[in-house]
Design a protein around this motif. Structure first.
Motif, PDB file in Angstrom:
ATOM      1  N   MET A   1      37.028  51.590  56.787  1.00 36.51           N
ATOM      2  CA  MET A   1      37.039  50.998  55.476  1.00 36.51           C
ATOM      3  C   MET A   1      35.954  51.666  54.645  1.00 36.51           C
ATOM      4  N   GLY A   2      36.295  51.963  53.402  1.00 35.83           N
ATOM      5  CA  GLY A   2      35.330  52.568  52.501  1.00 35.83           C
ATOM      6  C   GLY A   2      35.493  52.006  51.102  1.00 35.83           C
ATOM      7  N   VAL A   3      34.489  52.271  50.269  1.00 33.40           N
ATOM      8  CA  VAL A   3      34.546  51.863  48.876  1.00 33.40           C
ATOM      9  C   VAL A   3      34.361  53.113  48.026  1.00 33.40           C
ATOM     10  N   PHE A   4      35.304  53.368  47.144  1.00 37.75           N
ATOM     11  CA  PHE A   4      35.256  54.502  46.244  1.00 37.75           C
ATOM     12  C   PHE A   4      35.072  53.972  44.832  1.00 37.75           C
ATOM     13  N   THR A   5      34.078  54.493  44.127  1.00 37.91           N
ATOM     14  CA  THR A   5      33.741  54.015  42.790  1.00 37.91           C
ATOM     15  C   THR A   5      34.081  55.085  41.759  1.00 37.91           C
ATOM     16  N   PHE A   6      34.756  54.662  40.683  1.00 38.71           N
ATOM     17  CA  PHE A   6      35.100  55.550  39.581  1.00 38.71           C
ATOM     18  C   PHE A   6      34.623  54.902  38.287  1.00 38.71           C
ATOM     19  N   GLU A   7      33.953  55.691  37.459  1.00 30.29           N
ATOM     20  CA  GLU A   7      33.455  55.194  36.181  1.00 30.29           C
ATOM     21  C   GLU A   7      34.100  55.967  35.046  1.00 30.29           C
ATOM     22  N   SER A   8      34.289  55.267  33.929  1.00 29.80           N
ATOM     23  CA  SER A   8      34.813  55.938  32.742  1.00 29.80           C
ATOM     24  C   SER A   8      34.196  55.308  31.506  1.00 29.80           C
ATOM     25  N   GLN A   9      34.254  56.057  30.421  1.00 25.11           N
ATOM     26  CA  GLN A   9      33.718  55.565  29.165  1.00 25.11           C
ATOM     27  C   GLN A   9      34.626  56.039  28.043  1.00 25.11           C
ATOM     28  N   GLY A  10      34.842  55.157  27.087  1.00 28.54           N
ATOM     29  CA  GLY A  10      35.663  55.489  25.935  1.00 28.54           C
ATOM     30  C   GLY A  10      35.097  54.833  24.699  1.00 28.54           C
ATOM     31  N   THR A  11      35.739  55.093  23.569  1.00 27.83           N
ATOM     32  CA  THR A  11      35.290  54.505  22.313  1.00 27.83           C
ATOM     33  C   THR A  11      36.482  53.930  21.569  1.00 27.83           C
ATOM     34  N   SER A  12      36.175  53.044  20.651  1.00 25.86           N
ATOM     35  CA  SER A  12      37.194  52.456  19.787  1.00 25.86           C
ATOM     36  C   SER A  12      36.571  52.200  18.425  1.00 25.86           C
ATOM     37  N   ALA A  13      37.386  52.273  17.386  1.00 22.22           N
ATOM     38  CA  ALA A  13      36.924  51.961  16.038  1.00 22.22           C
ATOM     39  C   ALA A  13      36.849  50.450  15.824  1.00 22.22           C
ATOM     40  N   ILE A  14      37.382  49.676  16.776  1.00 20.57           N
ATOM     41  CA  ILE A  14      37.416  48.218  16.672  1.00 20.57           C
ATOM     42  C   ILE A  14      36.103  47.650  17.223  1.00 20.57           C
ATOM     43  N   PRO A  15      35.492  46.686  16.523  1.00 16.47           N
ATOM     44  CA  PRO A  15      34.254  46.073  17.019  1.00 16.47           C
ATOM     45  C   PRO A  15      34.464  45.405  18.383  1.00 16.47           C
ATOM     46  N   PRO A  16      33.411  45.340  19.201  1.00 19.48           N
ATOM     47  CA  PRO A  16      33.556  44.834  20.572  1.00 19.48           C
ATOM     48  C   PRO A  16      34.101  43.413  20.674  1.00 19.48           C
ATOM     49  N   THR A  17      33.660  42.484  19.832  1.00 17.96           N
ATOM     50  CA  THR A  17      34.135  41.104  19.958  1.00 17.96           C
ATOM     51  C   THR A  17      35.632  41.007  19.663  1.00 17.96           C
ATOM     52  N   ARG A  18      36.099  41.763  18.701  1.00 17.83           N
ATOM     53  CA  ARG A  18      37.528  41.742  18.366  1.00 17.83           C
ATOM     54  C   ARG A  18      38.354  42.398  19.476  1.00 17.83           C
ATOM     55  N   LEU A  19      37.856  43.502  19.999  1.00 19.17           N
ATOM     56  CA  LEU A  19      38.553  44.200  21.080  1.00 19.17           C
ATOM     57  C   LEU A  19      38.577  43.344  22.343  1.00 19.17           C
ATOM     58  N   PHE A  20      37.467  42.690  22.646  1.00 17.75           N
ATOM     59  CA  PHE A  20      37.385  41.814  23.815  1.00 17.75           C
ATOM     60  C   PHE A  20      38.405  40.681  23.693  1.00 17.75           C
ATOM     61  N   LYS A  21      38.512  40.114  22.507  1.00 16.91           N
ATOM     62  CA  LYS A  21      39.472  39.032  22.281  1.00 16.91           C
ATOM     63  C   LYS A  21      40.896  39.529  22.550  1.00 16.91           C
ATOM     64  N   ALA A  22      41.232  40.703  22.035  1.00 19.80           N
ATOM     65  CA  ALA A  22      42.595  41.232  22.195  1.00 19.80           C
ATOM     66  C   ALA A  22      42.916  41.594  23.643  1.00 19.80           C
ATOM     67  N   PHE A  23      41.993  42.274  24.318  1.00 21.94           N
ATOM     68  CA  PHE A  23      42.299  42.800  25.647  1.00 21.94           C
ATOM     69  C   PHE A  23      41.941  41.882  26.804  1.00 21.94           C
ATOM     70  N   VAL A  24      41.118  40.870  26.543  1.00 22.17           N
ATOM     71  CA  VAL A  24      40.728  39.971  27.628  1.00 22.17           C
ATOM     72  C   VAL A  24      41.205  38.548  27.347  1.00 22.17           C
ATOM     73  N   LEU A  25      40.782  37.993  26.240  1.00 16.57           N
ATOM     74  CA  LEU A  25      41.108  36.596  25.958  1.00 16.57           C
ATOM     75  C   LEU A  25      42.581  36.395  25.602  1.00 16.57           C
ATOM     76  N   ASP A  26      43.170  37.336  24.871  1.00 17.21           N
ATOM     77  CA  ASP A  26      44.573  37.223  24.453  1.00 17.21           C
ATOM     78  C   ASP A  26      45.477  38.205  25.195  1.00 17.21           C
ATOM     79  N   VAL A  27      45.071  38.639  26.373  1.00 18.83           N
ATOM     80  CA  VAL A  27      45.792  39.670  27.111  1.00 18.83           C
ATOM     81  C   VAL A  27      47.250  39.298  27.373  1.00 18.83           C
ATOM     82  N   ASP A  28      47.523  38.020  27.518  1.00 15.86           N
ATOM     83  CA  ASP A  28      48.910  37.611  27.787  1.00 15.86           C
ATOM     84  C   ASP A  28      49.844  37.967  26.630  1.00 15.86           C
TER      85      ASP A  28
END
Length: 149
Positions: A1-28
């Motif tokens: 058994m092993g653990v493999f870690t992958f990291e990524s970074q991106g940007t968006s023109a949308i502010p974080p609170t609005r993006l968080f709402k869309a992709f996490v809170l309203d994901v359904d």
């Protein structure tokens, strides 16, 4: 058994609170925007907070049929979300789970920086290759761009 870690970074023109709402809170609601990627979502257990388990049935554009996600941590104030894929054909018989942490932080241009760390816990002596991970990230990026637009 092993653990493999992958990291990524991106940007968006949308502010974080609005993006968080869309992709996490309203994901359904994403399935309405991208029915080819997400066919349905269903809460199996919980109320949306930590410990909640959701079944996501993927659409025709996905190579997978479904996944069950468990919410491990959700912090709207700091725009941070952690979840684990605990069941589904994406795990195949080679992965025990996939844990992901996503943080959305304000950027100087009023948009946001998105940092994601995913940990893949493998079974046995299976060695995870980076190519399938990159393919999955590209598909997720296309979905993100469609919702962002």
């Amino acid at each position: 058994m092993g653990v493999f870690t992958f990291e990524s970074q991106g940007t968006s023109a949308i502010p974080p609170t609005r993006l968080f709402k869309a992709f996490v809170l309203d994901v359904d609601n994403l399935r309405m925007v991208t029915p080819h990627a997400i066919k349905s979502t269903e809460i199996i257990e919980g109320n949306g907070g930590p410990g909640t388990i959701k079944k996501i049935t993927f659409g025709k554009d996905s190579q997978f049929k479904y996944a069950k996600h468990r919410t491990d941590m959700i912090d709207p104030e700091h725009c941070t979300y952690c979840f684990s894929v605990i069941e589904g054909d994406a795990l195949s018989d080679k992965l025990e789970n996939i844990s992901t942490e996503t943080k959305m932080m304000a950027s100087p241009d009023e948009g946001c920086i998105i940092k994601t760390t995913s940990k893949y816990q493998t079974m046995g002596d299976f060695q995870l290759m980076e190519e399938p991970i990159q393919d999955g990230k590209e598909k997720a990026s296309r979905l993100f761009k469609a919702v962002e637009a």
